[in-house]
Design a protein around this motif. Sequence first.
Motif, PDB file in Angstrom:
ATOM      1  N   VAL A  44       0.854  -1.190   0.000  1.00  0.00           N
ATOM      2  CA  VAL A  44       0.000   0.000   0.000  1.00  0.00           C
ATOM      3  C   VAL A  44       0.887   1.237   0.000  1.00  0.00           C
ATOM      4  O   VAL A  44       1.969   1.251   0.583  1.00  0.00           O
ATOM      5  CB  VAL A  44      -0.962   0.028   1.208  1.00  0.00           C
ATOM      6  CG1 VAL A  44      -1.823  -1.228   1.244  1.00  0.00           C
ATOM      7  CG2 VAL A  44      -0.216   0.189   2.518  1.00  0.00           C
ATOM      8  N   LEU A  45       0.402   2.248  -0.674  1.00  0.00           N
ATOM      9  CA  LEU A  45       1.099   3.529  -0.773  1.00  0.00           C
ATOM     10  C   LEU A  45       0.094   4.611  -0.423  1.00  0.00           C
ATOM     11  O   LEU A  45      -0.942   4.745  -1.094  1.00  0.00           O
ATOM     12  CB  LEU A  45       1.633   3.729  -2.196  1.00  0.00           C
ATOM     13  CG  LEU A  45       2.331   5.049  -2.517  1.00  0.00           C
ATOM     14  CD1 LEU A  45       3.610   5.187  -1.709  1.00  0.00           C
ATOM     15  CD2 LEU A  45       2.640   5.122  -4.016  1.00  0.00           C
ATOM     16  N   GLU A  46       0.369   5.366   0.647  1.00  0.00           N
ATOM     17  CA  GLU A  46      -0.581   6.399   1.046  1.00  0.00           C
ATOM     18  C   GLU A  46      -0.577   7.545   0.045  1.00  0.00           C
ATOM     19  O   GLU A  46       0.476   7.995  -0.419  1.00  0.00           O
ATOM     20  CB  GLU A  46      -0.268   6.924   2.446  1.00  0.00           C
ATOM     21  CG  GLU A  46      -1.324   7.889   2.954  1.00  0.00           C
ATOM     22  CD  GLU A  46      -1.195   8.238   4.425  1.00  0.00           C
ATOM     23  OE1 GLU A  46      -2.024   9.034   4.913  1.00  0.00           O
ATOM     24  OE2 GLU A  46      -0.273   7.709   5.091  1.00  0.00           O
ATOM     25  N   ILE A  47      -1.782   8.000  -0.286  1.00  0.00           N
ATOM     26  CA  ILE A  47      -1.983   9.120  -1.206  1.00  0.00           C
ATOM     27  C   ILE A  47      -2.457  10.320  -0.399  1.00  0.00           C
ATOM     28  O   ILE A  47      -3.367  10.189   0.441  1.00  0.00           O
ATOM     29  CB  ILE A  47      -3.032   8.768  -2.283  1.00  0.00           C
ATOM     30  CG1 ILE A  47      -2.610   7.514  -3.065  1.00  0.00           C
ATOM     31  CG2 ILE A  47      -3.254   9.937  -3.223  1.00  0.00           C
ATOM     32  CD1 ILE A  47      -1.333   7.655  -3.844  1.00  0.00           C
ATOM     33  N   ASP A  48      -1.867  11.464  -0.641  1.00  0.00           N
ATOM     34  CA  ASP A  48      -2.280  12.683   0.043  1.00  0.00           C
ATOM     35  C   ASP A  48      -3.577  13.170  -0.596  1.00  0.00           C
ATOM     36  O   ASP A  48      -3.566  13.842  -1.629  1.00  0.00           O
ATOM     37  CB  ASP A  48      -1.189  13.742  -0.072  1.00  0.00           C
ATOM     38  CG  ASP A  48      -1.530  15.015   0.701  1.00  0.00           C
ATOM     39  OD1 ASP A  48      -2.613  15.068   1.325  1.00  0.00           O
ATOM     40  OD2 ASP A  48      -0.710  15.959   0.685  1.00  0.00           O
ATOM     41  N   ALA A  49      -4.699  12.799   0.004  1.00  0.00           N
ATOM     42  CA  ALA A  49      -5.999  13.141  -0.571  1.00  0.00           C
ATOM     43  C   ALA A  49      -6.204  14.646  -0.646  1.00  0.00           C
ATOM     44  O   ALA A  49      -6.883  15.150  -1.553  1.00  0.00           O
ATOM     45  CB  ALA A  49      -7.115  12.489   0.248  1.00  0.00           C
ATOM     46  N   ASP A  50      -5.618  15.386   0.287  1.00  0.00           N
ATOM     47  CA  ASP A  50      -5.780  16.842   0.287  1.00  0.00           C
ATOM     48  C   ASP A  50      -5.091  17.493  -0.905  1.00  0.00           C
ATOM     49  O   ASP A  50      -5.422  18.621  -1.284  1.00  0.00           O
ATOM     50  CB  ASP A  50      -5.237  17.442   1.581  1.00  0.00           C
ATOM     51  CG  ASP A  50      -6.061  17.047   2.798  1.00  0.00           C
ATOM     52  OD1 ASP A  50      -7.252  16.740   2.622  1.00  0.00           O
ATOM     53  OD2 ASP A  50      -5.505  17.048   3.913  1.00  0.00           O
ATOM     54  N   THR A  98      -3.678  -4.594   8.471  1.00  0.00           N
ATOM     55  CA  THR A  98      -2.365  -4.393   9.092  1.00  0.00           C
ATOM     56  C   THR A  98      -1.612  -3.255   8.431  1.00  0.00           C
ATOM     57  O   THR A  98      -1.045  -2.383   9.103  1.00  0.00           O
ATOM     58  CB  THR A  98      -1.536  -5.684   8.997  1.00  0.00           C
ATOM     59  OG1 THR A  98      -2.224  -6.735   9.679  1.00  0.00           O
ATOM     60  CG2 THR A  98      -0.161  -5.500   9.619  1.00  0.00           C
ATOM     61  N   LEU A  99      -1.607  -3.229   7.108  1.00  0.00           N
ATOM     62  CA  LEU A  99      -0.794  -2.255   6.382  1.00  0.00           C
ATOM     63  C   LEU A  99      -1.337  -0.833   6.491  1.00  0.00           C
ATOM     64  O   LEU A  99      -0.586   0.126   6.304  1.00  0.00           O
ATOM     65  CB  LEU A  99      -0.692  -2.653   4.911  1.00  0.00           C
ATOM     66  CG  LEU A  99       0.027  -3.973   4.616  1.00  0.00           C
ATOM     67  CD1 LEU A  99       0.058  -4.238   3.107  1.00  0.00           C
ATOM     68  CD2 LEU A  99       1.442  -3.963   5.179  1.00  0.00           C
ATOM     69  N   THR A 100      -2.624  -0.691   6.763  1.00  0.00           N
ATOM     70  CA  THR A 100      -3.204   0.649   6.874  1.00  0.00           C
ATOM     71  C   THR A 100      -3.461   1.058   8.325  1.00  0.00           C
ATOM     72  O   THR A 100      -4.068   2.108   8.562  1.00  0.00           O
ATOM     73  CB  THR A 100      -4.526   0.734   6.081  1.00  0.00           C
ATOM     74  OG1 THR A 100      -5.477  -0.196   6.640  1.00  0.00           O
ATOM     75  CG2 THR A 100      -4.295   0.407   4.617  1.00  0.00           C
ATOM     76  N   ALA A 101      -3.006   0.248   9.267  1.00  0.00           N
ATOM     77  CA  ALA A 101      -3.184   0.603  10.677  1.00  0.00           C
ATOM     78  C   ALA A 101      -2.368   1.850  10.987  1.00  0.00           C
ATOM     79  O   ALA A 101      -1.230   1.997  10.526  1.00  0.00           O
ATOM     80  CB  ALA A 101      -2.752  -0.551  11.573  1.00  0.00           C
TER      81      ALA A 101
END
Length: 264
Positions: free
Chosen positions: A105-111, A241-244
């Motif tokens: 998973v790769l977090e995306i800056d939604a803002d 787990t990966l997004t905790a």
Amino acid sequence: MAPAPAALDPLLLATVRIATFDGPRGLTTASGFFFRRDQRLYLVSSRHVFFDEAIQHHPDRIEVELHADADNLADVTVLSVLLYRDGLANWRQGQDDGGDIDVAVLEIDADALPATVKLAAFTPDHLPGAGDVVPIGQPVLIPGFPLDFHDGLHHFPVVRQGVVASPYGWRFQGQGWFLTDARTHRGISGAPVVVSAPRREGLPWLLLGVHSARFDMGGRDRGSDESLGLNAAWYPDILSTLTAPPAAAPTEADMAHGHAANAA
């Protein structure tokens, strides 16, 4: 005269095309999907899309196509995301007792996304629970971009159909995956494996897994034997787990309380 377009299934807005790059040099294309937990937005795909040491696949960034205007789905914007910062991976991958899990998973800056962007996302509510029964032969859909083929005008994925081909919930060959028999190709790695769930809010789909790779037999006679036509799909519980959220660092008050408890 062409028929009026049907209402768009949000599954097509949750599944996105990923292109990998080494600097300006294009490398591969793949599939992925969005997953939202609380206020955080993540891009999910196969880990080997972001990094694959076996074939020396080392991209440093990806590009994702997003629909820029809900009223004109032919209008897209391209989001470029770095895979590393200060030498450390921006993405997360998982492990279990069987070894590495081919999900990242790769977090995306939604803002940072334009306010007009139209997308959909799975949530923890779309993960299978105790009441969700998935029998052998359960029909599934796998939306994605096989060989990078897709609707180039509207930038929608295409959908493959198959069935669950091994007991769901059991670890096939001791790994955290199950089998499907959908016809798949290179480029569909990282696609969601779903089953219809009309009562789910937002996305009327249950997320059964993350498509990883096709199976084949090393001893197959390629002149006489067809390929197995089977695929590995990783169970989606790894996403929890990966997004905790990361564990909060102890505050001075917490540490002071701990010292007092020890002294007592």
